[in-house]
Design an enzyme around this catalytic site. Structure first.
Site, PDB file in Angstrom:
ATOM      1  CD  GLU A  94      -2.989  -1.158   2.194  1.00 15.55           C
ATOM      2  OE1 GLU A  94      -4.205  -0.964   2.000  1.00 15.55           O
ATOM      3  OE2 GLU A  94      -2.521  -1.425   3.324  1.00 15.55           O
ATOM      4  CD  GLU A 114      -3.884  -6.537   3.440  1.00 19.22           C
ATOM      5  OE1 GLU A 114      -3.138  -5.576   3.638  1.00 19.22           O
ATOM      6  OE2 GLU A 114      -3.974  -7.125   2.336  1.00 19.22           O
TER       7      GLU A 114
END
Length: 223
Positions: A94, A114
């Site tokens: 990210e 995730e």
């Protein structure tokens, strides 16, 4: 030229897990870029760029402010290059997604895993990834939680270059940027970020005119 390139390190080896302390330190450094800097290189010490958020803190219900530092990366006035090696997962990816250019060393592994933990990315990954590589490809990576290697990431458009020697790759990519007018780089980055969601040709023309009227622009045209 060395002053024109500033390296900002993710410095919590071996895998630079993104705990609150590391993220806050990174954020503070990115907010104070020297005026002579023309390009920032973000890279990790140890075995990885970053393997993602600190699981210990997640178990305690604490989410490191990854989204905040990702937004800081975008607000840095000059281009930011992510230099990726080893693992670049979860929050680490990210951060790389928030950079302007990404290069990866052969053998690097990238992904947003995730979902495999019953979670989803919370640092901007669900928003930036589709805009970078397209919705279908992003959906697959997000929904499967799988990892891809540097070569596949290049094929998808997730990274702009794959290199065997990361230092040499940084010198080539960041060096090419550092050789440009700092004023033009600032104008370009501001324009690219502000028109990411919607085209604005008026803003482009205004930015062009500012560069044309700048000392660097006048010198370049005269030359």
């Amino acid at each position: 030229m060395s002053d024109a390139i500033k390296t900002v390190w993710l410095d919590s080896p071996p895998v630079n897990a993104l705990g609150a302390a590391l993220v806050e330190q990174l954020d503070a450094e990115l907010m104070h870029i020297p005026v002579e800097t023309r390009v920032v290189v973000l890279r990790g010490r140890g075995k990885a760029f970053s393997a993602g958020a600190d699981i210990t803190e997640l178990r305690e219900g604490r989410l490191p402010p990854i989204q905040d530092v990702a937004q800081t990366i975008e607000s840095v006035p000059v281009p930011v290059v992510a230099a990726i090696h080893g693992f670049c997962l979860g929050g680490g990816l990210e951060l790389a997604l928030a950079c302007d250019v990404r290069i990866a060393q052969t053998g690097a592994k990238l992904g947003l895993p995730e979902v495999q933990l019953g979670l989803l990315p919370g640092g901007g990954g669900t928003q930036r990834l589709p805009r970078l590589i397209g919705r279908g490809r992003a959906n697959w990576l997000l929904l499967s939680g799988g990892q891809i290697d540097a070569e596949k990431a290049f094929t998808l458009g997730l990274v702009e270059d794959v290199v065997d020697d990361l230092d040499a790759g940084i010198e080539r990519v960041a060096g090419a940027i550092a050789g440009q007018s700092r004023n033009a780089l600032i104008e370009l980055k501001r324009l690219l970020v502000s028109t990411r969601e919607q085209a604005d040709y008026g803003l482009e023309l205004e930015a062009f005119m500012r560069t044309l009227e700048s000392p660097d622009g006048k010198e370049g045209v005269a030359a």
